[in-house]
Design a protein around this motif. Structure first.
Motif, PDB file in Angstrom:
ATOM      1  N   UNK A  78      11.148  18.485  10.562  1.00  0.00           N
ATOM      2  CA  UNK A  78      10.889  18.797  11.231  1.00  0.00           C
ATOM      3  C   UNK A  78      11.323  17.735  12.485  1.00  0.00           C
ATOM      4  N   UNK A  79      10.739  16.575  12.305  1.00  0.00           N
ATOM      5  CA  UNK A  79      11.311  14.494  13.230  1.00  0.00           C
ATOM      6  C   UNK A  79      12.074  13.672  11.832  1.00  0.00           C
ATOM      7  N   UNK A  80      12.666  12.688  12.252  1.00  0.00           N
ATOM      8  CA  UNK A  80      12.490  11.694  11.765  1.00  0.00           C
ATOM      9  C   UNK A  80      12.946  10.275  12.524  1.00  0.00           C
ATOM     10  N   UNK A  81      12.864   9.304  11.263  1.00  0.00           N
ATOM     11  CA  UNK A  81      13.734   8.393  12.165  1.00  0.00           C
ATOM     12  C   UNK A  81      15.181   8.216  11.475  1.00  0.00           C
ATOM     13  N   UNK A  82      16.435   7.818  12.525  1.00  0.00           N
ATOM     14  CA  UNK A  82      17.659   8.827  11.209  1.00  0.00           C
ATOM     15  C   UNK A  82      18.457   8.213  12.413  1.00  0.00           C
ATOM     16  N   UNK A  83      19.943   7.700  11.439  1.00  0.00           N
ATOM     17  CA  UNK A  83      20.809   6.940  11.717  1.00  0.00           C
ATOM     18  C   UNK A  83      21.799   7.575  13.010  1.00  0.00           C
ATOM     19  N   UNK A  84      22.184   6.614  13.709  1.00  0.00           N
ATOM     20  CA  UNK A  84      23.052   8.025  14.875  1.00  0.00           C
ATOM     21  C   UNK A  84      24.285   8.439  14.144  1.00  0.00           C
ATOM     22  N   UNK A  85      25.487   7.641  12.823  1.00  0.00           N
ATOM     23  CA  UNK A  85      26.268   8.132  12.911  1.00  0.00           C
ATOM     24  C   UNK A  85      26.148  10.022  11.907  1.00  0.00           C
ATOM     25  N   UNK A  86      25.077   9.607  11.159  1.00  0.00           N
ATOM     26  CA  UNK A  86      24.601  11.039  10.394  1.00  0.00           C
ATOM     27  C   UNK A  86      24.886  12.044  10.889  1.00  0.00           C
ATOM     28  N   UNK A  87      23.636  11.523  12.034  1.00  0.00           N
ATOM     29  CA  UNK A  87      23.511  13.001  13.132  1.00  0.00           C
ATOM     30  C   UNK A  87      24.675  13.181  14.394  1.00  0.00           C
ATOM     31  N   UNK A  88      25.817  12.386  14.483  1.00  0.00           N
ATOM     32  CA  UNK A  88      27.281  13.233  15.337  1.00  0.00           C
ATOM     33  C   UNK A  88      27.557  13.866  13.876  1.00  0.00           C
ATOM     34  N   UNK A  89      27.107  13.696  12.405  1.00  0.00           N
ATOM     35  CA  UNK A  89      28.120  14.539  11.851  1.00  0.00           C
ATOM     36  C   UNK A  89      27.243  15.356  11.142  1.00  0.00           C
ATOM     37  N   UNK A  90      26.157  16.053  11.429  1.00  0.00           N
ATOM     38  CA  UNK A  90      25.405  17.117  11.393  1.00  0.00           C
ATOM     39  C   UNK A  90      25.629  17.619  12.410  1.00  0.00           C
ATOM     40  N   UNK A  91      25.286  17.278  13.561  1.00  0.00           N
ATOM     41  CA  UNK A  91      25.371  18.452  14.377  1.00  0.00           C
ATOM     42  C   UNK A  91      27.035  19.265  14.623  1.00  0.00           C
ATOM     43  N   UNK A  92      27.790  18.569  13.996  1.00  0.00           N
ATOM     44  CA  UNK A  92      29.584  19.321  14.067  1.00  0.00           C
ATOM     45  C   UNK A  92      29.032  20.900  13.536  1.00  0.00           C
ATOM     46  N   UNK A  93      27.442  20.870  12.082  1.00  0.00           N
ATOM     47  CA  UNK A  93      27.753  21.881  11.888  1.00  0.00           C
ATOM     48  C   UNK A  93      26.200  22.743  11.802  1.00  0.00           C
ATOM     49  N   UNK A  94      25.559  22.204  12.677  1.00  0.00           N
ATOM     50  CA  UNK A  94      24.079  23.315  12.754  1.00  0.00           C
ATOM     51  C   UNK A  94      23.764  22.763  14.162  1.00  0.00           C
ATOM     52  N   UNK A  95      23.628  23.641  14.529  1.00  0.00           N
ATOM     53  CA  UNK A  95      22.878  23.600  16.456  1.00  0.00           C
ATOM     54  C   UNK A  95      21.731  23.258  16.935  1.00  0.00           C
ATOM     55  N   UNK A  96      21.336  23.231  16.094  1.00  0.00           N
ATOM     56  CA  UNK A  96      19.670  22.895  16.266  1.00  0.00           C
ATOM     57  C   UNK A  96      19.538  21.586  15.229  1.00  0.00           C
ATOM     58  N   UNK A  97      20.042  20.841  15.453  1.00  0.00           N
ATOM     59  CA  UNK A  97      19.978  19.354  15.145  1.00  0.00           C
ATOM     60  C   UNK A  97      20.282  18.417  16.865  1.00  0.00           C
ATOM     61  N   UNK A  98      19.461  17.905  16.989  1.00  0.00           N
ATOM     62  CA  UNK A  98      19.527  16.987  18.269  1.00  0.00           C
ATOM     63  C   UNK A  98      18.562  15.528  17.572  1.00  0.00           C
ATOM     64  N   UNK A  99      18.605  14.676  18.488  1.00  0.00           N
ATOM     65  CA  UNK A  99      18.517  13.728  18.703  1.00  0.00           C
ATOM     66  C   UNK A  99      17.844  13.116  20.090  1.00  0.00           C
ATOM     67  N   UNK A 100      17.177  11.522  20.129  1.00  0.00           N
ATOM     68  CA  UNK A 100      16.449  11.364  21.215  1.00  0.00           C
ATOM     69  C   UNK A 100      16.589   9.503  21.070  1.00  0.00           C
ATOM     70  N   UNK A 101      16.771   9.288  22.798  1.00  0.00           N
ATOM     71  CA  UNK A 101      16.180   7.656  22.374  1.00  0.00           C
ATOM     72  C   UNK A 101      14.828   7.489  23.264  1.00  0.00           C
ATOM     73  N   UNK A 102      13.996   6.890  22.185  1.00  0.00           N
ATOM     74  CA  UNK A 102      12.587   6.808  23.075  1.00  0.00           C
ATOM     75  C   UNK A 102      12.331   5.745  24.489  1.00  0.00           C
ATOM     76  N   UNK A 103      11.945   6.074  25.029  1.00  0.00           N
ATOM     77  CA  UNK A 103      11.877   4.772  26.274  1.00  0.00           C
ATOM     78  C   UNK A 103      11.504   3.994  25.666  1.00  0.00           C
TER      79      UNK A 103
END
Length: 415
Positions: free
Chosen positions: A288-313
């Motif tokens: 449901x949530x994880x620590x992730x690499x930004x470059x991967x998330x850019x690629x995942x978002x192109x194919x899956x609208x459910x994928x999001x990311x956040x930068x913690x405070x």
């Protein structure tokens, strides 16, 4: 200057290399599978390649060795890089920015994708470097912690600032002064890597995630949380959440962070520690949530609208892959010209549009927008000032610290 130790890697370091081949930076999915349609291929050496890491060197470090520069007579440069880490055209046969560099300068680029893992590549080149010999490479790309080690050992050449006017001018502020190479006397960043929090909105089903604490403590996420098998990323993000600065980490800080993660492991909160094979679990909703690499998330978002990311405070971790000229390289000036070329705004934009990692080049956004507006507006590729200000780096570790910290982390992850 650190003295070279010709001993074999410790068992924990060998385990770290194996993890990298299986699921970390050497894994196929990190670059190759995300770009498979571009025609790239990755030849992974696997565990057998570990034998190279224990080859004793022919001698001790010679210190920084500036060899005779043959650049003027030999119009070539040998460039070793990671797979899928430079732009390729749709046919998969041409590398536009490299070819444009050759057309402009007359310098032919011998480009080799032979860096699949930092430790494995170190095993390839250390016998020659330790003996003060030419590696056959003029330019290499290594992650910051290994770049720092080579600089400490005196195995890379000091760069000539007069050959790097664009690099000096256009290097983004957040990359300007790493503790392991103040003022970039020996290196310049190739690309940056963000470590952030990612989530699958559908799998969260209304659960709010804003911090590492939410990942570790929210019982509704039990068994559906992932952390990375890269020590600096997972420990670094945990330290930030605890109000500690990874750039000043002490042994006590490190032990507190590992203990916190251990508690989450013991209660089943963390599903597993992964390399970038977390991408499939996140896309499917197993995570449901994880620590992730930004470059991967850019690629995942192109194919899956459910994928999001956040930068913690509390901030995020930033690492860099870096360009260095090894000792005894025959074509230092040609290598410096190639480094400087990639700090010109148009080539930098073309590179960023393809690789989707963080560009270290300031002023690239309007040029990137002409190629890909979404990429230009994505702070995971072109950080805005607010995002850039929240970046943190793990401090350079001594060999003794690295061995100890990796050993504790291996015990935590069960590696």
């Amino acid at each position: 200057m650190e003295q070279y130790e010709p001993d074999r890697l410790s068992p924990t370091q060998v385990a770290a290399v194996r993890r990298s081949f299986v699921s970390g930076r050497a894994a196929l999915t990190r670059r190759s599978l995300l770009r498979a349609s571009a025609g790239g291929a990755l030849a992974v050496g696997g565990p057998a390649a570990l034998t190279g890491c224990g080859i004793p060197a022919a001698g001790k470090t010679q210190g920084t060795v500036t060899s005779d520069d043959h650049s003027a007579k030999e119009r070539t440069v040998s460039f070793s890089n990671w797979p899928e880490y430079v732009d390729v055209d749709d046919s998969g046969k041409h590398r536009p920015t490299l070819e444009a560099f050759t057309k402009r300068t007359g310098i032919a680029v011998e480009y080799t994708e032979d860096i699949n893992d930092n430790n494995e590549f170190f095993g390839k080149i250390k016998p020659q470097l330790a003996a003060g010999q030419d590696t056959g490479r003029d330019l290499i790309v290594l992650t910051d912690w290994l770049a720092a080690r080579l600089i400490r050992l005196g195995w890379v050449q000091k760069l000539d600032p007069s050959h790097l006017p664009h690099a000096y001018t256009n290097l983004a502020a957040q990359f300007r002064d790493p503790d392991w190479d103040p003022g970039h006397a020996y290196s310049y960043p190739w690309q940056g890597v963000f470590t952030v929090l990612a989530y699958n909105k559908k799998a969260l089903d209304g659960i709010e995630v804003k911090s590492v604490s939410d990942l570790l403590d929210n019982g509704r996420l039990k068994g559906r949380v992932g952390f990375l098998s890269e020590m600096r990323d997972s420990i670094g993000m945990t330290l930030l959440d605890m109000g500690k600065d990874p750039a000043k980490v002490t042994d006590d800080d490190y032990d507190a962070a590992t203990a916190r993660l251990q508690r989450a492991v013991d209660k089943g909160q963390i599903r597993r520690f992964t390399g970038n094979d977390y991408t499939s679990d996140l896309a499917k909703g197993d995570l449901a949530a994880c620590v992730a690499w930004g470059g991967d998330i850019v690629q995942l978002q192109a194919d899956n609208p459910d994928i999001g990311y956040l930068v913690p405070d509390s901030g995020y971790m930033m690492s860099t892959d870096n360009l260095l000229v090894p000792n005894k390289a025959r074509h230092r000036t040609n290598a410096e010209r190639l480094i400087d070329y990639y700090y010109e705004l148009e080539p930098a934009a073309e590179l960023a549009a393809y690789v989707n990692y963080v560009t270290p080049v300031d002023g690239v956004k309007p040029y990137l927008a002409k190629l890909d507006k979404d990429a230009a507006n994505n702070p995971l590729i072109v950080p805005d000032k607010v995002t850039a200000a929240r970046a943190h780096a793990f401090r350079a570790l001594s060999q003794k610290e690295e061995t100890a910290y990796e050993g504790r982390f291996a015990k935590l992850t069960g590696a």
